[in-house]
Enzyme design. Structure first.
Site, short mmCIF file in Angstrom:
data_model
loop_
_atom_site.label_atom_id
_atom_site.label_comp_id
_atom_site.label_asym_id
_atom_site.label_seq_id
_atom_site.Cartn_x
_atom_site.Cartn_y
_atom_site.Cartn_z
N ASP A 90 0.82 -1.22 0.00
CA ASP A 90 0.00 0.00 0.00
C ASP A 90 0.85 1.27 0.00
O ASP A 90 0.63 2.16 0.81
CB ASP A 90 -0.93 0.01 1.22
CG ASP A 90 -1.77 -1.24 1.34
OD1 ASP A 90 -1.92 -1.77 2.45
OD2 ASP A 90 -2.28 -1.69 0.29
N GLU B 177 -11.29 0.61 -3.76
CA GLU B 177 -10.54 1.11 -2.58
C GLU B 177 -9.25 1.78 -3.01
O GLU B 177 -8.98 1.90 -4.20
CB GLU B 177 -10.23 -0.07 -1.66
CG GLU B 177 -9.49 -1.19 -2.35
CD GLU B 177 -9.51 -2.49 -1.58
OE1 GLU B 177 -8.92 -3.46 -2.09
OE2 GLU B 177 -10.10 -2.56 -0.48
C1 6LW Z 1 -5.72 -1.86 2.17
C2 6LW Z 1 -6.71 -1.96 1.09
C3 6LW Z 1 -6.49 -3.33 0.68
O1 6LW Z 1 -6.04 -0.93 3.14
O2 6LW Z 1 -6.01 -4.09 1.64
O3 6LW Z 1 -6.94 -4.99 -0.62
C4 6LW Z 1 -5.85 -3.25 2.75
N1 6LW Z 1 -6.72 -3.76 -0.42
O4 6LW Z 1 -6.50 -1.07 0.04
C5 6LW Z 1 -4.69 -3.70 3.51
O5 6LW Z 1 -3.58 -3.74 2.70
#
Ligand code: 6LW
Length: 504
Positions: free
Chosen positions: A14, A176
């Protein structure tokens, strides 16, 4: 000049990046590990040096009883008006918050909690007119799918507008990791979809207005390796940056699975790709949304170096930045002064298989092929144990340790794989000091012990695959850890480690 991906290997997922004149700063997520959110510096986007952590106090990072892969999710770093801001989510304690600092190496402020802002993956955008936008995911799984936004008072953390759904995404799972940018008069929204799995991707939308309506790019995704035969998989969760020569780049996460039935045990790592713009102004990562291990960076004039410190002799008064604890450490269980020049650990009652502040300090495995070793001096009482662990989480770890059981002192090699826990080898020992060693290659860890006469005994092997995300689950990667436990009661005897060597 070419560079090799990942630009930061090992469990560094991330990634988020910002620029201050010709300096670049990057942060990654850290979940249950302490301190949290490492911050790196670079001048060329390829060579990165860790300069600190954003979260170094219990107030900033409460992690009591935080489950594995709980804690701190994706962070965003931004710079505005002489201040750095790092915003993220502690999914185990109070949710979203930001900290700020004048200097990137810190000190960072106490958290400004964002009680009115749910969801994960919060991001900040500072517009030319001084308006601050906070952007993030939906609240939980009931709320309508998509990316939400509001304006924010960056001093108090109070929302200055309603929280609005600004884009549903392209319809794939888990929209996300959003970031809002203003480029050439457009507001661009780049998000991830597909979840942090093999179907992960980055998609783009844009609008003339910060709250939209957002038009989705017809040729999305702009980055994905889904159903692509590539050593690089799970590409997604990106952040854009413009280099000092005007070229555009993106940092993002991906992983490198090993084996016919692929499994990745190093965790999600940080990658870099050049970004081209289509004639009608859409960003494309790499070669038409695909990236490779070897890539070109025309601006690069310093070869990519991995200045590697092999030996840690614990002769300093604090541990290096690569060393992390699991959850908030019980400070009295760790000392670099009790036994001058040694790292002394006192076992907590909790074992490595319990989601507590067990006595553990470790560092990430950053290479498939490497070897770690340590010299341990330990005279345990009944039930006391200390050693070296290769660690994914409480249910998945391999330990080589010294222990006293039923009055017998022995070296043991234990494997914990889910509900299976087996002491595969137990050797009586009398020596005061022993060297514990783990040799890693892409598929296997080989455990051995060397006594003070120099005699080395191989104890056994452990498959890397059992510590992989595909088996052990979670969002983190493998750590090499030094640990001690009283197996249900606090230890009275310290275990002292003279040095730790990580050879590549
Ligand atoms: C992160 C989100 C994600 O906050 O996993 O799968 C979470 N995506 O963007 C943890 O890495």
């Amino acid at each position: 000049m070419n560079y090799t991906n990942p630009i930061i290997s090992g469990f560094y997922p991330d990634p988020s990046i910002c620029r201050v004149e010709d300096d670049f700063y990057m942060v990654t997520s850290t979940f249950e590990y302490f301190p949290g959110v490492p911050i790196f510096h670079s001048k060329d986007l390829v060579n990165w040096k860790q300069i600190g952590h954003c979260l170094t106090t219990k107030e900033q990072l409460p992690l009591e009883k935080t489950g594995s892969s709980g804690g701190v999710f994706a962070p965003t770093i931004r710079y505005h008006n002489g201040r750095f801001y790092m915003i993220t989510t502690n999914v185990s304690h109070k949710g979203n918050f930001f900290v700020w600092a004048e200097k990137p190496e810190g000190p960072w402020s106490d958290p400004v909690w964002l009680n009115e802002w749910p969801g994960i993956d919060p991001s900040l955008f500072f517009d030319d007119d001084g308006t601050v936008y906070i952007t993030g995911t939906r609240e939980g799984v009931q709320a309508p799918h998509g990316i939400y936004q509001a304006t924010l008072d960056i001093v108090t953390g109070k929302l200055l507008s309603d929280r609005q759904l600004i884009w549903e995404g392209t319809g794939a799972a888990e929209p996300e990791g959003p970031h809002l940018y203003k480029i050439d008069g457009y507001y661009y929204l780049l998000i991830s979809e597909g979840g942090t799995e093999y179907g992960h991707m980055v998609v783009a939308a844009r609008s003339e207005y910060p709250f939209g309506p957002f038009e989705s790019y017809e040729d999305n995704p702009i980055l994905s390796h889904r159903s692509l035969k590539s050593p690089i998989q799970g590409t997604g969760h990106s952040d854009l940056i413009q280099f000092t020569d005007g070229s555009w780049w993106a940092v993002f996460l991906a992983y490198r699975p090993i084996g016919y039935f692929p499994k990745h045990h190093l965790g999600r790592e940080t990658f870099l790709a050049p970004v081209q713009w289509t004639d009608d102004g859409w960003p494309i990562f790499g070669d038409n949304g695909k990236v490779t291990v070897e890539m070109e960076a025309p601006h690069l004039d310093t070869p990519q170096s991995t200045d590697w410190e092999e030996l840690d002799d614990f002769n300093k008064d604090s541990l290096g930045m690569k060393w992390n604890y699991r959850r908030n450490p019980i400070k009295s269980n760790y000392s670099l002064t009790k036994n001058e020049g040694w790292l002394s650990l006192k076992g907590a009652a909790a074992t490595l298989s319990e989601p507590e502040s067990h006595t553990f300090v470790g560092r990430r495995q950053e290479h498939f092929d490497c070897a770690v070793s340590t010299l341990l001096s330990f005279n345990p009482d009944e039930g006391e144990e200390a050693g070296l662990t290769v660690y994914a989480n409480e249910q998945y770890h391999y330990d080589v340790a010294l222990m006293k059981e039923k009055g017998q002192k022995s070296v043991l090699f234990r494997k914990t794989v889910g509900s299976l826990c087996l002491i595969e080898k137990r050797l009586p020992y009398t020596d005061e000091e022993l060297t514990l060693k783990v040799k890693a290659d892409e598929t296997t860890y080989t455990f051995s012990v060397t006594d003070s006469s120099g005699k080395t005994t191989e104890l056994g092997i452990g498959e890397c695959g059992f510590l992989s995300k595909e088996v052990a689950g979670g969002f983190t990667g493998v750590y090499f850890g030094l640990y001690a436990t009283g197996n249900g009661k606090e230890s009275t005897n310290e275990a002292s480690f003279d040095w730790f060597k990580y050879s590549i």
